[in-house]
Design an enzyme around this catalytic site. Sequence first.
Site, PDB file in Angstrom:
ATOM      1  N   CYS A   1       8.511  38.838  19.153  1.00  0.00           N
ATOM      2  CA  CYS A   1       7.289  39.068  19.928  1.00  0.00           C
ATOM      3  C   CYS A   1       6.532  40.281  19.358  1.00  0.00           C
ATOM      4  O   CYS A   1       5.317  40.224  19.147  1.00  0.00           O
ATOM      5  CB  CYS A   1       7.649  39.290  21.395  1.00  0.00           C
ATOM      6  SG  CYS A   1       6.237  39.352  22.499  1.00  0.00           S
ATOM      7  N   CYS A   2       7.260  41.372  19.067  1.00  0.00           N
ATOM      8  CA  CYS A   2       6.619  42.563  18.488  1.00  0.00           C
ATOM      9  C   CYS A   2       6.047  42.248  17.104  1.00  0.00           C
ATOM     10  O   CYS A   2       4.994  42.762  16.736  1.00  0.00           O
ATOM     11  CB  CYS A   2       7.604  43.723  18.383  1.00  0.00           C
ATOM     12  SG  CYS A   2       7.775  44.684  19.898  1.00  0.00           S
TER      13      CYS A   2
ATOM     14  N   CYS B   1       7.651  45.159  28.853  1.00  0.00           N
ATOM     15  CA  CYS B   1       8.764  45.874  28.206  1.00  0.00           C
ATOM     16  C   CYS B   1       8.771  47.363  28.508  1.00  0.00           C
ATOM     17  O   CYS B   1       9.373  48.149  27.763  1.00  0.00           O
ATOM     18  CB  CYS B   1       8.697  45.664  26.696  1.00  0.00           C
ATOM     19  SG  CYS B   1       8.732  43.937  26.216  1.00  0.00           S
TER      20      CYS B   1
ATOM     21  N   CYS C   1       3.840  47.698  26.383  1.00  0.00           N
ATOM     22  CA  CYS C   1       3.403  46.497  27.092  1.00  0.00           C
ATOM     23  C   CYS C   1       4.012  46.463  28.503  1.00  0.00           C
ATOM     24  O   CYS C   1       5.109  46.986  28.730  1.00  0.00           O
ATOM     25  CB  CYS C   1       3.874  45.252  26.339  1.00  0.00           C
ATOM     26  SG  CYS C   1       3.149  45.082  24.708  1.00  0.00           S
TER      27      CYS C   1
ATOM     28  N   CYS D   1       9.042  49.302  17.975  1.00  0.00           N
ATOM     29  CA  CYS D   1       8.428  47.981  17.832  1.00  0.00           C
ATOM     30  C   CYS D   1       8.348  47.560  16.375  1.00  0.00           C
ATOM     31  O   CYS D   1       7.964  46.439  16.076  1.00  0.00           O
ATOM     32  CB  CYS D   1       7.042  47.982  18.446  1.00  0.00           C
ATOM     33  SG  CYS D   1       6.031  49.349  17.928  1.00  0.00           S
TER      34      CYS D   1
HETATM   35  S1  SF4 Z   1       6.494  45.401  23.511  1.00  0.00           S
HETATM   36 FE1  SF4 Z   1       7.298  43.533  24.494  1.00  0.00          FE
HETATM   37  S2  SF4 Z   1       5.539  42.280  25.119  1.00  0.00           S
HETATM   38 FE2  SF4 Z   1       4.818  43.894  23.688  1.00  0.00          FE
HETATM   39  S3  SF4 Z   1       4.785  42.895  21.729  1.00  0.00           S
HETATM   40 FE3  SF4 Z   1       6.786  43.910  21.868  1.00  0.00          FE
HETATM   41  S4  SF4 Z   1       8.230  42.421  22.827  1.00  0.00           S
HETATM   42 FE4  SF4 Z   1       6.090  41.650  23.061  1.00  0.00          FE
END
Ligand code: SF4
Length: 236
Positions: free
Chosen positions: A113-114, A199, A196, A222
Amino acid sequence: MKNKIAELQLTAESWSPQQVLAWAFETFGNDVAISSAFGAEGMVLIDMASRVRKDFRLFTIDTEFLFTETYSLIDRIEQKYEIKIERVFSLLSPEEQERVHGTALWARDPDRCCNLRKVEPLRRKLSELAAWITSIRRDQTSFRKDARKIEWDAKFGLVKVNPIADWSSQQVWRYLHEHGVPYNSLHDQNYPSIGCTHCTRAVQPGEDPRAGRWPGTAKTECGLHVIEPLQPLADA
Ligand code: SF4
């Protein structure tokens, strides 16, 4: 430039943040930009930069999962410093990500996701720059402990400038209060580090300031400031 950086590195360690910023602006002109997610450290840097150069470039990686408070702060910054923040988005909207990768990817595979929402957009943005300026501090995470004020970023292939690498959290907050700098209101609700919504949580007294990021996982970064490849992680 890579060789020049190695020569300059030692000298730059004794420079003030303002001197480091002035060097970056003078050396790279419009090909350098500040990268910020608008944490306390980032706000220090933005305020300092505005006093060194009025029309400095500032960009942010907008994951589209940020807190309302962060979006409000973005508006305040644009008004106060009379700048237009360059927003960089993922190639996938949140809806497209869900369609392609399933629901709540951040909970099942936060690294992926990151990568989709932060690292790839950053890589795209940095490809148009000769240098980027960050507000990382050495004592924030183990990945950041060796950060130099000026260094070659081998991961992204450009110069990386970290003007407050040697600052403490106390110095950051003293600067914010002394200069009346706006900051994210979540900091006053036990969110020392803000990312985010999915998270980030508030920290409890005595917890590490970054314990609220990716809670329940071993993840602390991240990937934007990590040189080594991230280890695969278990699902959150
Ligand atoms: S912090 Fe969480 S929601 Fe944001 S990009 Fe990374 S995994 Fe995705």
